[in-house]
Design an enzyme around this catalytic site. Sequence first.
Site, PDB file in Angstrom:
ATOM      1  N   ARG A 128     -42.462  18.113  20.850  1.00 19.97           N
ATOM      2  CA  ARG A 128     -42.989  16.804  20.451  1.00 19.97           C
ATOM      3  C   ARG A 128     -42.073  16.323  21.758  1.00 19.97           C
ATOM      4  O   ARG A 128     -42.914  14.751  21.967  1.00 19.97           O
ATOM      5  CB  ARG A 128     -42.324  16.442  18.807  1.00 19.97           C
ATOM      6  CG  ARG A 128     -42.369  15.039  18.630  1.00 19.97           C
ATOM      7  CD  ARG A 128     -41.313  14.294  17.267  1.00 19.97           C
ATOM      8  NE  ARG A 128     -40.244  14.573  17.744  1.00 19.97           N
ATOM      9  CZ  ARG A 128     -39.966  14.750  16.231  1.00 19.97           C
ATOM     10  NH1 ARG A 128     -40.249  14.523  15.396  1.00 19.97           N
ATOM     11  NH2 ARG A 128     -38.386  14.170  16.139  1.00 19.97           N
ATOM     12  N   ARG A 146     -27.598  16.971  16.515  1.00 20.34           N
ATOM     13  CA  ARG A 146     -28.506  16.231  16.002  1.00 20.34           C
ATOM     14  C   ARG A 146     -29.416  16.882  14.867  1.00 20.34           C
ATOM     15  O   ARG A 146     -28.320  17.085  13.126  1.00 20.34           O
ATOM     16  CB  ARG A 146     -30.338  15.895  16.578  1.00 20.34           C
ATOM     17  CG  ARG A 146     -30.312  14.890  17.245  1.00 20.34           C
ATOM     18  CD  ARG A 146     -31.325  14.872  17.782  1.00 20.34           C
ATOM     19  NE  ARG A 146     -32.318  14.373  17.331  1.00 20.34           N
ATOM     20  CZ  ARG A 146     -33.868  14.324  17.694  1.00 20.34           C
ATOM     21  NH1 ARG A 146     -33.675  15.240  18.532  1.00 20.34           N
ATOM     22  NH2 ARG A 146     -34.911  14.010  16.515  1.00 20.34           N
TER      23      ARG A 146
HETATM   24  P1  AMP Z   1     -35.216   9.848  13.729  1.00 21.49           P
HETATM   25  O1  AMP Z   1     -37.082   9.035  14.301  1.00 21.49           O
HETATM   26  O2  AMP Z   1     -35.383   9.778  11.790  1.00 21.49           O
HETATM   27  O3  AMP Z   1     -34.981  11.380  13.933  1.00 21.49           O
HETATM   28  O4  AMP Z   1     -34.422   8.872  13.952  1.00 21.49           O
HETATM   29  C1  AMP Z   1     -34.189   9.236  15.780  1.00 21.49           C
HETATM   30  C2  AMP Z   1     -32.282   8.664  15.855  1.00 21.49           C
HETATM   31  O5  AMP Z   1     -31.691   7.366  14.536  1.00 21.49           O
HETATM   32  C3  AMP Z   1     -31.232   9.498  14.675  1.00 21.49           C
HETATM   33  O6  AMP Z   1     -31.439  11.042  15.401  1.00 21.49           O
HETATM   34  C4  AMP Z   1     -30.094   8.677  14.257  1.00 21.49           C
HETATM   35  O7  AMP Z   1     -29.796   8.717  16.100  1.00 21.49           O
HETATM   36  C5  AMP Z   1     -30.958   7.990  14.091  1.00 21.49           C
HETATM   37  N1  AMP Z   1     -31.444   7.215  12.638  1.00 21.49           N
HETATM   38  C6  AMP Z   1     -31.650   6.792  12.333  1.00 21.49           C
HETATM   39  N2  AMP Z   1     -32.309   7.328  11.214  1.00 21.49           N
HETATM   40  C7  AMP Z   1     -30.699   6.852  10.234  1.00 21.49           C
HETATM   41  C8  AMP Z   1     -30.101   6.970   9.234  1.00 21.49           C
HETATM   42  N3  AMP Z   1     -30.383   6.834   8.082  1.00 21.49           N
HETATM   43  N4  AMP Z   1     -28.990   6.064   9.745  1.00 21.49           N
HETATM   44  C9  AMP Z   1     -28.373   6.623  10.559  1.00 21.49           C
HETATM   45  N5  AMP Z   1     -28.613   6.864  12.186  1.00 21.49           N
HETATM   46  C10 AMP Z   1     -30.210   7.058  12.069  1.00 21.49           C
END
Ligand code: AMP
Length: 193
Positions: A128, A146
């Site tokens: 990705r 992550r």
């Molecule tokens: P994602 O697109 O869902 O993979 O999110 C990318 C990044 O955004 C994550 O690795 C976190 O750093 C942050 N993030 C997204 N959603 C959350 C959440 N619910 N709580 C804390 N950090 C978040």
Amino acid sequence: MMHIVLFGPPGAGKGTQAGLLKERLRFAYIATGDLFRQHIKEQTELGRLAQTYIDRGDLVPDEVTIEMLKNEVNKFSGAPGIIFDGFPRTTVQAEALEKMLGENGEKIDLVLALEVPEDVLIQRILNRGKTSGRSDDTDRKTIIKRLKKYKEVTEPLKDYYRKKEVLHVIDGLQDIEAVHRDILQALEKTVGG
Ligand code: AMP
């Protein structure tokens, strides 16, 4: 109003499945990762703060994330339902969401947990990263961090939702259409009681 959580580690296919589902159901869609990236693009104060965490592969602090989510949920009071993608990721977030929905007599109706082995996740995220333009998708160390965070603080939420009898585990290793079919089946069961 129906509330669905798409749950799973990074790279499990939450975004892809949310896309298919929202098209079919015409539900509102809230992805906290997308919201943070939008803030980063617009260089808002929240974006600057979030970026420091996202770049490190850490979670953005609960307070900030919950506040952003609440603002977003309030925009969709007229929708037939909401699909949450990437939220909640901590117990504090899950409890905040429950409280917020509860104030309007609403609840989380269905949590769809996509399960995919870690080696496949790493490969999917790296792939990705070739096109997503996301720096957190290209660095193997950040990806592994992550996934570790997911295991430590997010995955335990499965038990939280299992106890509430809303958890449906789905084999995310299947192809996109098969996962979508399983999701629709879980949805039918929920709607049908
Ligand atoms: P994602 O697109 O869902 O993979 O999110 C990318 C990044 O955004 C994550 O690795 C976190 O750093 C942050 N993030 C997204 N959603 C959350 C959440 N619910 N709580 C804390 N950090 C978040």
